[in-house]
Design an enzyme around this catalytic site. Structure first.
Site, mmCIF file in Angstrom:
data_model
loop_
_atom_site.group_PDB
_atom_site.id
_atom_site.type_symbol
_atom_site.label_atom_id
_atom_site.label_comp_id
_atom_site.label_asym_id
_atom_site.label_seq_id
_atom_site.Cartn_x
_atom_site.Cartn_y
_atom_site.Cartn_z
ATOM 1 N N SER A 95 0.836 -1.200 0.000
ATOM 2 C CA SER A 95 0.000 0.000 0.000
ATOM 3 C C SER A 95 0.873 1.253 0.000
ATOM 4 O O SER A 95 1.723 1.412 -0.875
ATOM 5 C CB SER A 95 -0.949 -0.046 1.206
ATOM 6 O OG SER A 95 -1.965 0.912 1.106
ATOM 7 N N ASP A 217 -10.144 -4.061 -5.735
ATOM 8 C CA ASP A 217 -9.507 -3.393 -4.603
ATOM 9 C C ASP A 217 -10.097 -1.993 -4.503
ATOM 10 O O ASP A 217 -9.861 -1.153 -5.364
ATOM 11 C CB ASP A 217 -7.991 -3.346 -4.831
ATOM 12 C CG ASP A 217 -7.218 -2.721 -3.676
ATOM 13 O OD1 ASP A 217 -7.835 -2.113 -2.790
ATOM 14 O OD2 ASP A 217 -5.971 -2.842 -3.668
ATOM 15 N N HIS A 245 -7.528 -5.334 -0.411
ATOM 16 C CA HIS A 245 -6.321 -4.511 -0.451
ATOM 17 C C HIS A 245 -5.122 -5.171 0.244
ATOM 18 O O HIS A 245 -4.051 -4.571 0.275
ATOM 19 C CB HIS A 245 -6.628 -3.154 0.215
ATOM 20 C CG HIS A 245 -5.579 -2.120 0.007
ATOM 21 N ND1 HIS A 245 -5.142 -1.717 -1.246
ATOM 22 C CD2 HIS A 245 -4.850 -1.385 0.898
ATOM 23 C CE1 HIS A 245 -4.213 -0.789 -1.122
ATOM 24 N NE2 HIS A 245 -4.016 -0.572 0.173
#
Length: 267
Positions: A95, A217, A245
Site C-alpha cells: 500500500s 480493490d 487490499h
C-alpha cells in the site's frame, strides 16, 4: 539512537541470501507479513520493521513534523538499511509503503536494488486524466470520520479495505491492527497517506520493479496498477487472483509465488 529498537527491527532467514525488506502499510505492523516470511526465509535474509507510530516501534520517537510527509517514513527505511548496512536489498512495500520505498530508493540507491509494490497507489484522489478511486470529498469525509471517532472508523472501514466479506476474520484482524495504533499517530499517518501525490516520483525509478494488483480493490483500483506500471520504466505488472487490499493475508500463496518468481528473476 538505537534504530533497531526504535523501529522494532526483526532479522530472520538465510544470512547468506539477498536481503528482502518487508514494509507494512497504514494501520498495520510487521505481523501482517507472517504468511510471507516462511516462503522467503530459506533462500533470503528477511528484514521486518515497524514505522514509528505503528506496531511496537518506540512511540517516543514520533514527531508530527517528521511524519507529516512520506519523506519521514522513507527516512525510517533508509536509517534501518544503514543500521544493518544493507546493500542492494529488495524492498517489498504494501500500500502506501510502496511509495515510501520509491522515495527511499531515490534517497539511498546503493541500499535498495529492486522494488516490489503490493497494491500501490501514488495518489488516492481522482485528478484530470487519472483515477485514484476517490473524490476529494470522499477523502475529506474519510479523514474527518477517522479523526472524530478512530475506533468507530476502524470497525467500519477495516472490512471494506480487506474485502473478502465471506471471510470476516480477515476484516476483524485488520480492525484489531487499526485499533492497536495510537489514534493521534494514526491521524497523522492517515493524512500523510491519503493526501499524498507521488506520481512524479514514479518516473525516477531506475531499479527492477514488480507491481502487484488485485482483481478488485476499493483502495487501489486496477486503473492505478496500470498507471504505476505504465509510469515506471521496465516494470512488471501481475494481477493476482485475489480481492481486497491485503493480498498477502487474503491470498498468500498467489502473493508469495509472484514475489518469489520475481526474486529468482533478479539473480
Amino acid at each position: 539512537m538505537d534504530i533497531a529498537r526504535r523501529n522494532n527491527v526483526t532479522v530472520t532467514g538465510n544470512p547468506r541470501g539477498r536481503t528482502v525488506v518487508l514494509a507494512h502499510g497504514f494501520g498495520c505492523d510487521q505481523n501482517m507479513w507472517r504468511l510471507t516470511v516462511p516462503a522467503l526465509e530459506r533462500d533470503y535474509r528477511v528484514v521486518l520493521f515497524d514505522y514509528v507510530g505503528s506496531g511496537r516501534a518506540d512511540p517516543s520517537a514520533f514527531s508530527e513534523e517528521r511524519y507529516g510527509s512520506l519523506d519521514g517514513y522513507a527516512l525510517d527505511v533508509v536509517e534501518v538499511c544503514e543500521a544493518l548496512d544493507l546493500q542492494d536489498a529488495v524492498f517489498v512495500g504494501h500500500s502506501v509503503s510502496a511509495m515510501i520505498g520509491v522515495l527511499a530508493a531515490a534517497r539511498a540507491p546503493e541500499r535498495i536494488g529492486a522494488l516490489v509494490m503490493v497494491a500501490p497507489s501514488p495518489r488516492y484522489i481522482d485528478d484530470e486524466g487519472y483515477r485514484g478511486g476517490f473524490g476529494s470529498e470522499d477523502i475529506d469525509e474519510l479523514l474527518e470520520s477517522l479523526e472524530s471517532n478512530y475506533l468507530g472508523w476502524s470497525a467500519v472501514m477495516a472490512p471494506v479495505i480487506m474485502g473478502n466479506a465471506e471471510r470476516p476474520e480477515l476484516g476483524e484482524e485488520l480492525k484489531n491492527s487499526f485499533c492497536a495504533t495510537d489514534p493521534d499517530m494514526a491521524r497523522v499517518f492517515a493524512r500523510t497517506t491519503f493526501l499524498s501525490d507521488s506520481r512524479d516520483d514514479l518516473k525516477g525509478v531506475r531499479v527492477p520493479t514488480l507491481v502487484l494488483e488485485c482483481t478488485q480493490d476499493v483502495i487501489a483500483p486496477r486503473e492505478v496498477g496500470a498507471f504505476v506500471h505504465r509510469t515506471i520504466p521496465g516494470s512488471r505488472l501481475v494481477t493476482l487472483d485475489a480481492t481486497g487490499h491485503c493480498p498477502h493475508l487474503s491470498a498468500p500463496e498467489a502473493t508469495n509465488e509472484a514475489i518469489t518468481e520475481f526474486l529468482v528473476s533478479l539473480r
